[in-house]
Write a protein that holds these residues in place. Sequence first.
Motif: not given
Length: 910
Positions: A197-213
């Motif tokens: 479901i997360a993959k189909a909705r584009g919400t699964l987080k891969y490494t480049d999707d992570y952002v930190f302060p």
Amino acid sequence: MPEVRLKINGNPVIAECAPETTLLQYLRNVTCLRGAKEGCGTGHCGACSVLINGQVRRACVTKLQRLEGADILTIEGLSTGDKLHPIQKAYLDVGAIQCGYCTPGMILATKALLDRNPNPERDEILKALKHNYCRCTGYVKIIEAVELAARWLGGDENAVITNAMEKTTIVTGTTGAAMEAPQGKAMGIPVWDMDGIAKARGTLKYTDDYVFPGMLHGGVVWSGEPHARIIGIDAAEALAMAGVTAVITAKDVPGINGFGLLTPDQPVFCEQEVNFIADVVAVVVAEDEYTARTAAQKVKVSYEPLPGIFTMDQAEKQNSIFKEISYAVGDVDRAKNEPDLLKLQLHFDIPRQEHACMETESAIGSWNPHGMTVYCTTQSPYELREMLSAVLNMRVDQIRIIAPPLGGGFGKKCDPYMEAAVAVASYALRRPVKITLNREESLNLSTKRHPYKIDYEIGLRKDGRIHFVDAHFKTDGGAYRNLSPGVLEQSMIFCCGPYRIPHGRVQGKALKTNNTLSGAFRGFGINQAAISIEVALDIAAEKLGITPFELRLRNAVDAGDVTFSGQRVEYSVGIRDTVELCRDRMYEVLKDYEEQYPHGTKVLGWGMASGYKNVGVGKGVPDDGGAILTKTADGKIEMRVSGIDMGQGFRTAMRQLAAEALDESLENIDLINGDTNLTPKHGQAVSERQTLNSGNAVVRAARLLREKLAKDPWRPGEPRSARYDYVAPKTYALHDQAGRIAAGIHYRNYPAYAYTTQGVILEVDTATGKIKVLKVVAVHDVGRAINPHIIEGQIEGSCSMGIGYALTEHFNVVEGRPTEKYYGKLGMPTIDETPEYELILVEDPEPEGPFGAKGISEVATVPMTPAVMNAVYHATGLRFFTLPITPAAVLDGLRRRKGSGAKTDGSGTN
């Protein structure tokens, strides 16, 4: 800064943007809509697809400034709340989602098609999705998902798949072990991918999707030279740029300036010499990626060019060798001199192949007062932790590796790439640092399937029994060791296929050059060996007047036989079953095709090949996995399990095994993996080992938990937990003579094996040289089927890779420099080249596997390439010994054959 007014997912937006800003950059970095992915950066792959005014567009090459007044739909806007769009549900229902990296773009391309054409013909689907790549699935289930979604959207809510491109039959094998059978609570069921479901909705987080302060970005200063001495590095201009924080070089490494899976021979940052074009000299760290990359171009590195080694012959002459191995059984020299043998001497020149994972390599180093955390695209978290311990001069327990889901792996992500560089940068600056490679950087840096040069001699008796094999392998490992010795050894172990060999000898050299790196790739050296033996057997079958199937049957190992390398195989030895089942089905389906050919200039051909592959790394390396199962205070089951999910369905399969063993519902089980601080230690996620190792750990931990709960029943607020650490039976390296003697009949190279036979039907257009695969019959022994959809997808995706390897894929390196720079130029199969599949799954329980199951993620690549090669011969009379078999090569061969009047190889020699 200019402003652009547009709508994103129905919401009005006023966007400020620089002239160079792309829509993808704006979506990911400003609006935080990260479902669209950058797979290529050049508009080739389709991972970044969005709808602009209802039309599919590539966000990675669309400038934001050109979108005044545009109406944009991203994957995040396709469905709201808990309800999925019918297209998303169709993709999940048929099992069309594997790693998920291409899925958002593929789903939106599907929506655009069905919006303008609600009831498309199959050819129209293929045309519409032709420019959206998927490296995992082989496209079969994607096509079926589009057809199913069209029917649902057309009002037939109860529609099911009809006119499927695949047919699967499950049969019982003859060599399985007698063992406990699953009750079917969760096993044998094609449940949805647990992250689907997360993959189909584009919400699964891969490494480049992570952002930190406070996160910084790194731009890499590459060597750009295949071999040179570093004279000087001038970073003044880069450091003077606004937004640049630092330039990190070898002087910033607190520990060993080297990394590598087997040997730390690859510098984190080169100081004195560079050995291939993607050596790292420095990393420029800046506040944003654009500044970091721009500044990296400003760093001036002076070089003195050095002579390079660019061919295997050069490397051999200069004794530039990583590893040399030899092994023999029987007496090959005597066997060669025996009378009445059919003898063949063949030479194969097998090129590189690029993995082409949709996701490029990415890493984030995040220092904290207690140590270092690295998020990265890796199949080797614990090995990486050991490496970084040496690089950072930290204790292992101070380093945490987190491996988010991978956008494809296929062996590429076994090796380390930028993890050490980001860790050193973060250590030096005390802030998180991210580096995500673009596609050209990935192509230059990452490992490839090894190119091989093989001299292969085989002798058979008149009745078709193999009498001897004498093989010489040479392989180009590139500039650094990586896994080349292991790949070579595995090629040698499997060089004679799943056949009885009374006399055999193999010699091999893994060579060091200044070319691009070579490493693990689905099959791990077996593919090149399989090409040799399976093409040789096809030639022999014709010369001896024996069918290709019968020739395999006369030589196939049986339960109780000993393999070429000396391992006795006792159970789940499915090769004979797979040959017989493939033979029977191929002869049936061939009748329909033979009636249709020849058709104009198109001729029909069919071919087959068999193969087998190790389950587990083996060769003396421990195969292990662990699981911790906890019934939590609220009654849920938390499972912490060793392993990495790269789209092969690992997480889903582990949850199914746990549900089966615990008699629990799937929905009640949560799963944690890919985190060295939270899961038991395990070896690399490679070699079809995770089902065997981690699956065993899950099942046995589940049994322990059930025993514990039986003695001390769970009560709300009182968690119960059980742990099991599994270690497979001891294995031995090929050259371990002491181990071989000590183990006796228990000697083994691997914990288990998977066997397969595949048939191919194809057409060749003799006017254009174009080859089209029409049908694949793939018979696989699977031990026990955990999830049929996962197995089908793994087989079809693997076969697609094998077909591409045979016909279209290429990665050429000239004088140390790759000629391929773009994703769309690698020659991977596209959706319009998808054949139909008939799959037969042989259940023959493997006693070492959980409920008898064993791995399936790699073995389907092994026989597919030689099966295609053999089919091309039977269609055209042309025998090819190098790849890919391009239309130009076919036409050239046909011209040569016309001139000689005889069947020829692809070069025109008899």
